[in-house]
Design a protein around this motif. Sequence first.
Motif, PDB file in Angstrom:
ATOM      1  N   LEU A  12       0.824  -1.207   0.000  1.00 50.19           N
ATOM      2  CA  LEU A  12       0.000   0.000   0.000  1.00 50.19           C
ATOM      3  C   LEU A  12       0.855   1.252   0.000  1.00 50.19           C
ATOM      4  CD1 LEU A  12      -2.819  -0.934   2.552  1.00 50.19           C
ATOM      5  CD2 LEU A  12      -3.104  -0.502   0.105  1.00 50.19           C
ATOM      6  N   PHE A  13       1.895   1.263   0.812  1.00 50.26           N
ATOM      7  CA  PHE A  13       2.761   2.425   0.907  1.00 50.26           C
ATOM      8  C   PHE A  13       3.472   2.681  -0.423  1.00 50.26           C
ATOM      9  CE2 PHE A  13       6.639   4.709   2.077  1.00 50.26           C
ATOM     10  CZ  PHE A  13       6.152   5.676   2.942  1.00 50.26           C
ATOM     11  N   ASP A  14       3.957   1.606  -1.050  1.00 52.44           N
ATOM     12  CA  ASP A  14       4.685   1.757  -2.313  1.00 52.44           C
ATOM     13  C   ASP A  14       3.829   2.365  -3.406  1.00 52.44           C
ATOM     14  OD1 ASP A  14       6.948   0.715  -1.201  1.00 52.44           O
ATOM     15  OD2 ASP A  14       6.829  -1.228  -2.208  1.00 52.44           O
ATOM     16  N   GLU A  15       2.525   2.109  -3.363  1.00 54.51           N
ATOM     17  CA  GLU A  15       1.642   2.542  -4.440  1.00 54.51           C
ATOM     18  C   GLU A  15       0.839   3.792  -4.108  1.00 54.51           C
ATOM     19  OE1 GLU A  15       1.830   1.217  -7.369  1.00 54.51           O
ATOM     20  OE2 GLU A  15       3.323  -0.186  -6.605  1.00 54.51           O
ATOM     21  N   SER A  16       1.085   4.400  -2.958  1.00 50.59           N
ATOM     22  CA  SER A  16       0.259   5.518  -2.517  1.00 50.59           C
ATOM     23  C   SER A  16       1.007   6.845  -2.593  1.00 50.59           C
ATOM     24  CB  SER A  16      -0.216   5.292  -1.074  1.00 50.59           C
ATOM     25  OG  SER A  16      -0.991   4.122  -0.984  1.00 50.59           O
ATOM     26  N   PRO A  17       0.266   7.955  -2.747  1.00 44.04           N
ATOM     27  CA  PRO A  17       0.915   9.266  -2.772  1.00 44.04           C
ATOM     28  C   PRO A  17       1.566   9.599  -1.430  1.00 44.04           C
ATOM     29  CG  PRO A  17      -1.353   9.375  -3.573  1.00 44.04           C
ATOM     30  CD  PRO A  17      -1.182   8.038  -2.936  1.00 44.04           C
ATOM     31  N   THR A  18       2.760  10.185  -1.486  1.00 39.22           N
ATOM     32  CA  THR A  18       3.418  10.707  -0.289  1.00 39.22           C
ATOM     33  C   THR A  18       3.484  12.223  -0.458  1.00 39.22           C
ATOM     34  OG1 THR A  18       5.549  10.237  -1.343  1.00 39.22           O
ATOM     35  CG2 THR A  18       4.757   8.636   0.250  1.00 39.22           C
ATOM     36  N   PRO A  19       2.516  12.948   0.071  1.00 35.32           N
ATOM     37  CA  PRO A  19       2.382  14.380  -0.222  1.00 35.32           C
ATOM     38  C   PRO A  19       3.657  15.177   0.030  1.00 35.32           C
ATOM     39  CG  PRO A  19       0.471  13.581   0.955  1.00 35.32           C
ATOM     40  CD  PRO A  19       1.472  12.465   0.973  1.00 35.32           C
ATOM     41  N   HIS A  20       4.041  15.970  -0.983  1.00 34.91           N
ATOM     42  CA  HIS A  20       5.151  16.917  -0.923  1.00 34.91           C
ATOM     43  C   HIS A  20       6.530  16.268  -0.953  1.00 34.91           C
ATOM     44  CE1 HIS A  20       2.106  19.848  -0.335  1.00 34.91           C
ATOM     45  NE2 HIS A  20       1.766  19.372   0.834  1.00 34.91           N
ATOM     46  N   ILE A  21       6.602  14.954  -1.165  1.00 40.11           N
ATOM     47  CA  ILE A  21       7.899  14.294  -1.214  1.00 40.11           C
ATOM     48  C   ILE A  21       8.010  13.479  -2.495  1.00 40.11           C
ATOM     49  CG2 ILE A  21       9.390  12.557  -0.142  1.00 40.11           C
ATOM     50  CD1 ILE A  21       8.408  13.363   2.535  1.00 40.11           C
ATOM     51  N   SER A 107      -0.018  15.393   4.854  1.00 40.39           N
ATOM     52  CA  SER A 107       0.792  16.541   4.429  1.00 40.39           C
ATOM     53  C   SER A 107       1.510  17.180   5.610  1.00 40.39           C
ATOM     54  CB  SER A 107      -0.090  17.576   3.729  1.00 40.39           C
ATOM     55  OG  SER A 107      -0.589  17.083   2.513  1.00 40.39           O
ATOM     56  N   ASN A 108       0.819  17.310   6.741  1.00 38.84           N
ATOM     57  CA  ASN A 108       1.449  17.911   7.922  1.00 38.84           C
ATOM     58  C   ASN A 108       2.635  17.082   8.406  1.00 38.84           C
ATOM     59  OD1 ASN A 108      -0.252  20.118   8.036  1.00 38.84           O
ATOM     60  ND2 ASN A 108      -1.688  19.157   9.459  1.00 38.84           N
ATOM     61  N   VAL A 109       2.483  15.761   8.386  1.00 40.18           N
ATOM     62  CA  VAL A 109       3.582  14.893   8.801  1.00 40.18           C
ATOM     63  C   VAL A 109       4.780  15.082   7.883  1.00 40.18           C
ATOM     64  CG1 VAL A 109       4.347  12.488   8.957  1.00 40.18           C
ATOM     65  CG2 VAL A 109       2.147  13.161   9.947  1.00 40.18           C
ATOM     66  N   ASN A 110       4.567  15.018   6.575  1.00 45.50           N
ATOM     67  CA  ASN A 110       5.684  15.132   5.640  1.00 45.50           C
ATOM     68  C   ASN A 110       6.331  16.510   5.663  1.00 45.50           C
ATOM     69  OD1 ASN A 110       5.557  12.489   4.779  1.00 45.50           O
ATOM     70  ND2 ASN A 110       4.209  12.928   3.058  1.00 45.50           N
ATOM     71  N   ASN A 111       5.523  17.560   5.769  1.00 47.48           N
ATOM     72  CA  ASN A 111       6.086  18.904   5.845  1.00 47.48           C
ATOM     73  C   ASN A 111       6.906  19.095   7.115  1.00 47.48           C
ATOM     74  OD1 ASN A 111       5.389  20.658   3.548  1.00 47.48           O
ATOM     75  ND2 ASN A 111       3.299  20.081   4.050  1.00 47.48           N
ATOM     76  N   THR A 112       6.448  18.515   8.207  1.00 49.69           N
ATOM     77  CA  THR A 112       7.190  18.610   9.465  1.00 49.69           C
ATOM     78  C   THR A 112       8.521  17.895   9.363  1.00 49.69           C
ATOM     79  OG1 THR A 112       5.158  18.818  10.764  1.00 49.69           O
ATOM     80  CG2 THR A 112       7.118  18.037  11.926  1.00 49.69           C
ATOM     81  N   ILE A 113       8.539  16.727   8.737  1.00 44.85           N
ATOM     82  CA  ILE A 113       9.786  15.984   8.561  1.00 44.85           C
ATOM     83  C   ILE A 113      10.741  16.749   7.659  1.00 44.85           C
ATOM     84  CG2 ILE A 113      10.774  13.907   7.538  1.00 44.85           C
ATOM     85  CD1 ILE A 113       9.486  13.509  10.287  1.00 44.85           C
ATOM     86  N   LEU A 114      10.246  17.309   6.561  1.00 42.69           N
ATOM     87  CA  LEU A 114      11.101  18.061   5.652  1.00 42.69           C
ATOM     88  C   LEU A 114      11.673  19.310   6.317  1.00 42.69           C
ATOM     89  CD1 LEU A 114       9.105  17.781   2.308  1.00 42.69           C
ATOM     90  CD2 LEU A 114      11.205  16.604   2.922  1.00 42.69           C
ATOM     91  N   THR A 145      10.232  12.729  15.432  1.00 41.53           N
ATOM     92  CA  THR A 145      11.657  13.052  15.540  1.00 41.53           C
ATOM     93  C   THR A 145      12.431  11.969  16.282  1.00 41.53           C
ATOM     94  OG1 THR A 145      11.241  14.353  17.549  1.00 41.53           O
ATOM     95  CG2 THR A 145      11.226  15.533  15.442  1.00 41.53           C
ATOM     96  N   GLY A 146      11.730  10.991  16.843  1.00 35.27           N
ATOM     97  CA  GLY A 146      12.398   9.921  17.563  1.00 35.27           C
ATOM     98  C   GLY A 146      12.796   8.741  16.704  1.00 35.27           C
ATOM     99  N   PHE A 147      12.397   8.757  15.421  1.00 32.02           N
ATOM    100  CA  PHE A 147      12.771   7.696  14.494  1.00 32.02           C
ATOM    101  C   PHE A 147      13.853   8.195  13.536  1.00 32.02           C
ATOM    102  CE2 PHE A 147       8.241   6.651  15.435  1.00 32.02           C
ATOM    103  CZ  PHE A 147       8.466   5.436  16.055  1.00 32.02           C
ATOM    104  N   GLY A 148      14.484   7.248  12.852  1.00 33.50           N
ATOM    105  CA  GLY A 148      15.532   7.621  11.911  1.00 33.50           C
ATOM    106  C   GLY A 148      14.986   8.379  10.710  1.00 33.50           C
ATOM    107  N   GLU A 149      13.939   7.857  10.095  1.00 31.24           N
ATOM    108  CA  GLU A 149      13.303   8.483   8.938  1.00 31.24           C
ATOM    109  C   GLU A 149      11.810   8.190   8.995  1.00 31.24           C
ATOM    110  OE1 GLU A 149      15.005   6.939   5.381  1.00 31.24           O
ATOM    111  OE2 GLU A 149      16.867   8.086   5.567  1.00 31.24           O
ATOM    112  N   VAL A 150      11.015   9.141   8.529  1.00 34.88           N
ATOM    113  CA  VAL A 150       9.565   8.948   8.485  1.00 34.88           C
ATOM    114  C   VAL A 150       9.029   9.563   7.207  1.00 34.88           C
ATOM    115  CG1 VAL A 150       7.352   9.347   9.627  1.00 34.88           C
ATOM    116  CG2 VAL A 150       9.414   9.095  11.016  1.00 34.88           C
ATOM    117  N   ARG A 151       8.107   8.872   6.574  1.00 38.33           N
ATOM    118  CA  ARG A 151       7.311   9.449   5.489  1.00 38.33           C
ATOM    119  C   ARG A 151       5.873   9.006   5.678  1.00 38.33           C
ATOM    120  NH1 ARG A 151      11.691   7.840   1.912  1.00 38.33           N
ATOM    121  NH2 ARG A 151      12.871   9.670   1.288  1.00 38.33           N
ATOM    122  N   ALA A 152       4.944   9.854   5.297  1.00 40.50           N
ATOM    123  CA  ALA A 152       3.525   9.513   5.375  1.00 40.50           C
ATOM    124  C   ALA A 152       2.951   9.376   3.980  1.00 40.50           C
ATOM    125  CB  ALA A 152       2.753  10.591   6.148  1.00 40.50           C
TER     126      ALA A 152
END
Length: 215
Positions: A12-21, A107-114, A145-152
């Motif tokens: 599911l993750f591989d085929e789904s949009p990851t907003p702003h990334i 979008s909020n998750v990805n923007n925060t990570i970026l 921020t407690g993980f190595g990398e995160v994308r939503a």
Amino acid sequence: MAAHGRSALRDLFDESPTPHIAHPPRTHHRDFYVATDGSFRQSGGGLGAVIETRDGTRVARVATADTPPDNNVAEYRALHLGLDVLAARAPRDASVGVLIDHDALASNVNNTILATSHPDGKPPQPVSIPAATRYHWRGIQARLTGFGEVRAARIDSDQNPAHPLANAPGQYQHVNREPDRCVLPEPPQSEPSPTEFPPPSRANRNNGGGSQASD
């Protein structure tokens, strides 16, 4: 749904949009995947979460009744819960794929990570948090921020495996009695070559060609 040796959440993750990334395939695969969903009803709602490793091993499932004041709060509470459960079972350097069916939250998750990699700590797009969710958002930020990398990734609700857990928590109480598991994914096998061309931006798929950012 899943190919042999791959989890449903990873597919599911591989085929789904990851907003702003936008990113090449070799950076897309995660160590853990967590799908969350929250439901709101006047008669009472619920929170659901499903966690798997990249090789398809189930780490945890959660289904709990809740009484959120609205749907936004339900979605933020569910993500907060899912990340709390994952944090207790994953190493701090783990890469995590988040699957949610709430566009603004993804979008909020990805923007925060970026924003964490921006020299000025600025997100590429504004982060707008509903006032009633601010305390849960603080908890979400701490977990992110407690993980190595995160994308939503944003998925449809009918594809979200956490959806039935959140919408009928009484019917799924048995998942909360599953034994606690602290499992690590198997080492990745082969990753795409660095010369492989990246796929079309998932930001384009989600935003109709709007502004985007790359990590």
